[in-house]
Design a protein around this motif. Sequence first.
Motif, mmCIF file in Angstrom:
data_model
loop_
_atom_site.group_PDB
_atom_site.id
_atom_site.type_symbol
_atom_site.label_atom_id
_atom_site.label_comp_id
_atom_site.label_asym_id
_atom_site.label_seq_id
_atom_site.Cartn_x
_atom_site.Cartn_y
_atom_site.Cartn_z
ATOM 1 N N LEU A 18 0.865 -1.368 0.162
ATOM 2 C CA LEU A 18 0.129 0.021 -0.113
ATOM 3 C C LEU A 18 0.902 1.103 0.298
ATOM 4 C CD1 LEU A 18 -2.770 1.228 0.194
ATOM 5 C CD2 LEU A 18 -2.496 1.149 2.812
ATOM 6 N N LEU A 19 0.767 2.089 -1.132
ATOM 7 C CA LEU A 19 1.379 3.231 -1.158
ATOM 8 C C LEU A 19 0.568 4.374 -0.625
ATOM 9 C CD1 LEU A 19 3.147 2.541 -4.517
ATOM 10 C CD2 LEU A 19 4.031 2.232 -2.486
ATOM 11 N N ARG A 20 0.820 5.500 0.084
ATOM 12 C CA ARG A 20 -0.236 6.531 0.667
ATOM 13 C C ARG A 20 0.764 8.043 0.094
ATOM 14 N NH1 ARG A 20 -3.340 5.336 5.063
ATOM 15 N NH2 ARG A 20 -2.505 6.862 6.346
ATOM 16 N N VAL A 21 0.106 8.842 -0.091
ATOM 17 C CA VAL A 21 0.595 10.246 -0.338
ATOM 18 C C VAL A 21 -0.348 11.126 0.219
ATOM 19 C CG1 VAL A 21 0.974 11.940 -2.136
ATOM 20 C CG2 VAL A 21 1.765 9.606 -2.389
ATOM 21 N N CYS A 22 -0.044 12.216 1.113
ATOM 22 C CA CYS A 22 -0.892 13.171 1.547
ATOM 23 C C CYS A 22 -0.798 14.420 0.536
ATOM 24 C CB CYS A 22 -0.556 13.724 3.022
ATOM 25 S SG CYS A 22 -0.832 12.482 4.426
ATOM 26 N N VAL A 23 -1.939 14.984 0.256
ATOM 27 C CA VAL A 23 -2.078 16.016 -0.637
ATOM 28 C C VAL A 23 -2.596 17.284 0.061
ATOM 29 C CG1 VAL A 23 -2.656 16.986 -2.952
ATOM 30 C CG2 VAL A 23 -2.166 14.629 -2.610
ATOM 31 N N GLU A 24 -1.918 18.324 -0.034
ATOM 32 C CA GLU A 24 -2.594 19.617 0.558
ATOM 33 C C GLU A 24 -2.742 20.562 -0.225
ATOM 34 O OE1 GLU A 24 -4.275 22.145 3.514
ATOM 35 O OE2 GLU A 24 -3.866 19.850 3.491
ATOM 36 N N LEU A 25 -3.885 21.303 -0.382
ATOM 37 C CA LEU A 25 -4.352 22.275 -1.493
ATOM 38 C C LEU A 25 -4.257 23.509 -0.591
ATOM 39 C CD1 LEU A 25 -5.160 22.278 -4.399
ATOM 40 C CD2 LEU A 25 -7.373 22.109 -3.713
ATOM 41 N N GLY A 36 1.638 26.227 5.539
ATOM 42 C CA GLY A 36 0.797 24.993 4.887
ATOM 43 C C GLY A 36 1.995 23.685 4.557
ATOM 44 N N LEU A 37 3.266 24.579 3.855
ATOM 45 C CA LEU A 37 4.179 23.501 3.447
ATOM 46 C C LEU A 37 5.351 23.411 4.562
ATOM 47 C CD1 LEU A 37 5.691 22.556 1.204
ATOM 48 C CD2 LEU A 37 7.093 24.565 0.821
ATOM 49 N N THR A 38 5.442 24.261 5.392
ATOM 50 C CA THR A 38 6.513 23.934 6.444
ATOM 51 C C THR A 38 6.023 23.274 7.832
ATOM 52 O OG1 THR A 38 6.140 26.320 7.450
ATOM 53 C CG2 THR A 38 7.835 25.969 5.579
ATOM 54 N N ASN A 39 4.843 23.504 8.279
ATOM 55 C CA ASN A 39 4.082 23.260 9.247
ATOM 56 C C ASN A 39 2.811 22.252 9.143
ATOM 57 O OD1 ASN A 39 5.992 24.722 10.773
ATOM 58 N ND2 ASN A 39 4.580 26.528 10.854
ATOM 59 N N GLN A 40 1.899 22.522 8.458
ATOM 60 C CA GLN A 40 0.551 21.963 8.261
ATOM 61 C C GLN A 40 0.567 20.577 7.764
ATOM 62 O OE1 GLN A 40 -2.291 24.008 6.043
ATOM 63 N NE2 GLN A 40 -4.034 22.804 6.735
ATOM 64 N N LEU A 41 1.319 20.467 6.457
ATOM 65 C CA LEU A 41 1.598 19.161 5.719
ATOM 66 C C LEU A 41 2.269 18.215 6.360
ATOM 67 C CD1 LEU A 41 0.930 17.428 3.327
ATOM 68 C CD2 LEU A 41 2.482 18.603 1.959
ATOM 69 N N PRO A 42 3.614 18.702 6.909
ATOM 70 C CA PRO A 42 4.488 17.750 7.460
ATOM 71 C C PRO A 42 3.650 17.262 8.682
ATOM 72 C CG PRO A 42 5.777 19.641 7.006
ATOM 73 C CD PRO A 42 4.321 19.994 6.768
ATOM 74 N N ALA A 43 2.721 17.957 9.419
ATOM 75 C CA ALA A 43 2.189 17.482 10.804
ATOM 76 C C ALA A 43 1.047 16.355 10.105
ATOM 77 C CB ALA A 43 1.237 18.595 11.455
ATOM 78 N N TYR A 44 0.510 16.724 8.922
ATOM 79 C CA TYR A 44 -0.338 15.685 8.253
ATOM 80 C C TYR A 44 0.317 14.401 8.112
ATOM 81 C CZ TYR A 44 -4.092 19.400 7.927
ATOM 82 O OH TYR A 44 -5.143 20.244 8.162
ATOM 83 N N LEU A 45 1.513 14.533 7.483
ATOM 84 C CA LEU A 45 2.329 13.326 7.304
ATOM 85 C C LEU A 45 2.456 12.514 8.406
ATOM 86 C CD1 LEU A 45 5.187 14.878 4.535
ATOM 87 C CD2 LEU A 45 2.935 13.504 4.047
ATOM 88 N N ASP A 46 2.969 13.139 9.525
ATOM 89 C CA ASP A 46 3.045 12.281 10.882
ATOM 90 C C ASP A 46 1.870 11.636 11.244
ATOM 91 O OD1 ASP A 46 5.723 13.212 11.017
ATOM 92 O OD2 ASP A 46 5.396 14.530 12.165
ATOM 93 N N GLY A 47 0.703 12.561 11.231
ATOM 94 C CA GLY A 47 -0.572 12.034 11.701
ATOM 95 C C GLY A 47 -1.228 10.763 10.715
ATOM 96 N N GLU A 48 -0.898 10.878 9.552
ATOM 97 C CA GLU A 48 -1.579 9.714 8.658
ATOM 98 C C GLU A 48 -0.434 8.680 8.553
ATOM 99 O OE1 GLU A 48 -4.404 9.410 7.411
ATOM 100 O OE2 GLU A 48 -5.005 11.337 8.240
ATOM 101 N N ARG A 49 0.696 8.870 9.092
ATOM 102 C CA ARG A 49 1.799 8.093 8.784
ATOM 103 C C ARG A 49 2.203 7.722 7.298
ATOM 104 N NH1 ARG A 49 -0.964 4.995 13.249
ATOM 105 N NH2 ARG A 49 0.530 5.426 15.013
ATOM 106 N N CYS A 50 2.497 8.946 6.774
ATOM 107 C CA CYS A 50 2.561 8.881 5.544
ATOM 108 C C CYS A 50 4.172 9.359 5.307
ATOM 109 C CB CYS A 50 1.797 9.947 4.637
ATOM 110 S SG CYS A 50 0.094 9.057 4.164
ATOM 111 N N LYS A 51 4.932 8.725 4.273
ATOM 112 C CA LYS A 51 6.232 9.169 4.024
ATOM 113 C C LYS A 51 6.175 10.437 3.093
ATOM 114 C CE LYS A 51 10.613 7.631 2.750
ATOM 115 N NZ LYS A 51 11.486 6.227 2.226
ATOM 116 N N TYR A 52 5.421 10.394 2.166
ATOM 117 C CA TYR A 52 5.409 11.385 1.023
ATOM 118 C C TYR A 52 4.220 12.415 1.003
ATOM 119 C CZ TYR A 52 8.871 8.574 -0.686
ATOM 120 O OH TYR A 52 10.123 7.687 -0.812
ATOM 121 N N GLY A 53 4.226 13.725 0.495
ATOM 122 C CA GLY A 53 3.337 14.638 0.499
ATOM 123 C C GLY A 53 3.504 15.583 -0.699
ATOM 124 N N ILE A 54 2.456 15.933 -1.163
ATOM 125 C CA ILE A 54 2.419 16.886 -2.502
ATOM 126 C C ILE A 54 1.456 18.234 -1.844
ATOM 127 C CG2 ILE A 54 1.641 17.319 -4.671
ATOM 128 C CD1 ILE A 54 1.519 14.241 -5.259
#
Length: 107
Positions: A18-25, A36-54
């Motif tokens: 299973l590959l997972r990617v968090c996407v923030e708009l 959003g790039l420096t704080n919000q998306l990294p927090a979502y990556l941690d919370g969702e246990r995702c390695k990659y984000g867009i």
Amino acid sequence: SNGEIDFLVTYTNSGNKLLRVCVELKLAHAAKVEEGLTNQLPAYLDGERCKYGIYIVLWYKGNSFSKPSKYSSIVCLEERLHSINANSNISSMIIDCAKPISPSKLK
């Protein structure tokens, strides 16, 4: 994280992994577009246990819309986002949503 990720994209590859990617708009004229790039998306990556984000930013600045005033062009915003992105697993992109000028008005 304090909110919910905009999109969580999942895909099962041929090896059944299973590959997972968090996407923030974000809107380019949002007050916290950089956070959003420096704080919000990294927090979502941690919370969702995702390695990659867009990180996707929508740009509307043009003849009929003057925001964001902080960035004079898409290139300026792109350079700024690139310079503050400390996470190599997060890719950012800007989509130009400004209304195009009709060819008949260019004459």
